[in-house]
Design a protein around this motif. Structure first.
Motif, short mmCIF file in Angstrom:
data_model
loop_
_atom_site.label_atom_id
_atom_site.label_comp_id
_atom_site.label_asym_id
_atom_site.label_seq_id
_atom_site.Cartn_x
_atom_site.Cartn_y
_atom_site.Cartn_z
N ASN A 104 -35.08 36.35 -49.87
CA ASN A 104 -34.84 37.02 -48.40
C ASN A 104 -33.84 37.63 -48.42
O ASN A 104 -32.72 37.63 -49.11
CB ASN A 104 -34.12 35.57 -47.84
CG ASN A 104 -33.70 35.98 -46.20
OD1 ASN A 104 -33.38 36.77 -46.01
ND2 ASN A 104 -33.23 34.75 -45.80
N GLY A 105 -34.08 39.12 -47.89
CA GLY A 105 -33.15 40.06 -47.87
C GLY A 105 -33.52 41.58 -47.80
O GLY A 105 -34.95 41.59 -48.08
N THR A 106 -32.81 42.44 -47.95
CA THR A 106 -33.28 43.95 -48.34
C THR A 106 -32.65 44.79 -49.27
O THR A 106 -31.25 44.52 -49.18
CB THR A 106 -33.30 44.55 -47.03
OG1 THR A 106 -34.06 44.02 -45.93
CG2 THR A 106 -33.99 45.86 -47.06
N LEU A 107 -33.16 45.04 -50.24
CA LEU A 107 -32.34 45.81 -51.45
C LEU A 107 -32.39 47.36 -50.87
O LEU A 107 -33.30 48.17 -50.36
CB LEU A 107 -33.11 45.81 -52.58
CG LEU A 107 -33.26 44.30 -53.06
CD1 LEU A 107 -33.94 44.19 -54.21
CD2 LEU A 107 -31.91 43.41 -53.00
N LYS A 108 -31.16 47.71 -51.10
CA LYS A 108 -30.94 49.22 -50.72
C LYS A 108 -31.27 50.18 -51.96
O LYS A 108 -31.45 51.54 -51.66
CB LYS A 108 -29.43 49.33 -50.37
CG LYS A 108 -29.04 48.77 -49.31
CD LYS A 108 -27.44 48.97 -49.03
CE LYS A 108 -26.93 47.96 -47.81
NZ LYS A 108 -25.59 47.86 -47.87
N VAL A 121 -43.02 46.19 -51.90
CA VAL A 121 -42.29 45.37 -51.49
C VAL A 121 -40.90 45.23 -52.39
O VAL A 121 -41.33 45.14 -53.72
CB VAL A 121 -42.75 44.17 -51.09
CG1 VAL A 121 -41.84 43.06 -50.64
CG2 VAL A 121 -43.99 44.25 -50.21
N ASP A 122 -39.70 45.29 -51.93
CA ASP A 122 -38.66 45.32 -52.79
C ASP A 122 -38.60 44.07 -53.56
O ASP A 122 -38.08 44.01 -54.76
CB ASP A 122 -37.34 45.63 -52.20
CG ASP A 122 -36.90 44.71 -50.92
OD1 ASP A 122 -37.79 43.89 -50.58
OD2 ASP A 122 -35.92 44.68 -50.61
N LEU A 142 -28.46 45.38 -58.37
CA LEU A 142 -28.73 45.29 -57.12
C LEU A 142 -27.77 45.81 -56.26
O LEU A 142 -26.30 45.54 -56.49
CB LEU A 142 -28.95 43.76 -56.82
CG LEU A 142 -30.22 43.29 -57.53
CD1 LEU A 142 -30.52 41.80 -57.05
CD2 LEU A 142 -31.48 44.08 -57.10
N ASP A 143 -28.13 46.48 -55.09
CA ASP A 143 -27.16 46.83 -54.16
C ASP A 143 -28.22 46.48 -52.51
O ASP A 143 -29.03 46.89 -52.61
CB ASP A 143 -26.99 48.17 -54.13
CG ASP A 143 -25.91 48.37 -52.78
OD1 ASP A 143 -25.31 47.74 -52.39
OD2 ASP A 143 -25.95 50.16 -52.32
N GLY A 144 -27.57 45.50 -52.03
CA GLY A 144 -28.32 44.99 -50.73
C GLY A 144 -28.23 43.53 -50.74
O GLY A 144 -27.42 42.87 -51.29
N ALA A 145 -28.92 42.88 -49.82
CA ALA A 145 -28.82 41.35 -49.46
C ALA A 145 -29.80 40.59 -50.44
O ALA A 145 -31.07 41.20 -50.26
CB ALA A 145 -28.93 41.25 -47.79
N TYR A 146 -29.39 39.49 -50.74
CA TYR A 146 -30.35 38.83 -51.40
C TYR A 146 -30.04 37.08 -51.38
O TYR A 146 -28.95 36.81 -51.67
CB TYR A 146 -30.77 39.22 -52.76
CG TYR A 146 -29.62 39.30 -53.69
CD1 TYR A 146 -29.46 38.15 -54.25
CD2 TYR A 146 -28.95 40.35 -54.04
CE1 TYR A 146 -28.28 37.95 -55.12
CE2 TYR A 146 -27.76 40.27 -54.88
CZ TYR A 146 -27.53 39.23 -55.60
OH TYR A 146 -26.51 39.12 -56.50
N SER A 147 -30.98 36.63 -51.17
CA SER A 147 -31.12 34.95 -51.24
C SER A 147 -32.29 34.80 -52.27
O SER A 147 -33.37 35.00 -51.58
CB SER A 147 -31.19 34.23 -50.06
OG SER A 147 -31.00 33.00 -50.17
#
Length: 174
Positions: A104-108, A121-122, A142-147
């Motif tokens: 869950n999230g989006t990686l920059k 898909v990231d 990683l840079d971005g949101a992740y679960s």
């Protein structure tokens, strides 16, 4: 945004029903696709995915066959497509040689992961990178949101990890 649900332990029909309810309720997090990874007590893990909401997954024979086994872990995912087209291939979970995972999230900075041109898909790209170079190496990039929730096929462990940009809640029950 996507949603992740799951159950682990000595699973019975009671937990299977709880998982099903959680997957239905989690549909508010995304209706583009739904999938699950089930790890039976005996045999290999199974991945079941479909385009559409949870009820479309429940209608499949593979869902029934998978949930009728004695499972020890079931990880579910509802996708709201932020990258890549809506299709079964881009649905979570993603399975590789050493793991099966959902995100869950989006990686920059997907471009820093291994082989970014191969994945729409990231999330799939992230698990590919972890499979080839390990978790520590991937997290450092990683840079971005992740679960994240994943099954490690080598260690036979269920794993959870998040950063400060994504919540994660879990509970224990006797």
């Amino acid at each position: 945004m996507c949603g992740i649900v799951g159950v682990a332990g000595d699973l019975t029909q009671k937990e299977d029903k709880i998982f099903r309810t959680m997957l239905i309720l989690d549909t508010v997090r995304g209706e583009d696709s739904t999938g699950l990874a089930a790890v039976p007590k005996f045999g290999d893990p199974v991945v079941v995915k479909t385009v559409g909401p949870a009820f479309d997954l429940f209608a499949s024979k593979k869902y029934d066959a998978t949930m009728n086994k004695m499972n020890r872990v079931v990880i579910g995912h509802n996708r709201y497509a932020t990258q890549g087209i809506v299709n079964k291939a881009n649905a979570h979970p993603f399975e590789f040689q050493t793991l099966i995972g959902v995100h869950n999230g989006t990686l920059k900075n997907k471009h820093k992961l291994l082989d970014p041109h191969k994945f729409q898909v990231d999330s799939e790209n992230l698990y590919h990178h972890i499979d080839k170079h390990g978790l520590k190496n991937a997290i450092e990039l990683l840079d971005g949101a992740y679960s994240l929730a994943w099954w490690d096929k080598v260690d036979e462990t269920f794993n959870l990890l998040r950063n400060s940009e994504r919540p994660m809640f879990y509970a224990f029950n006797d």
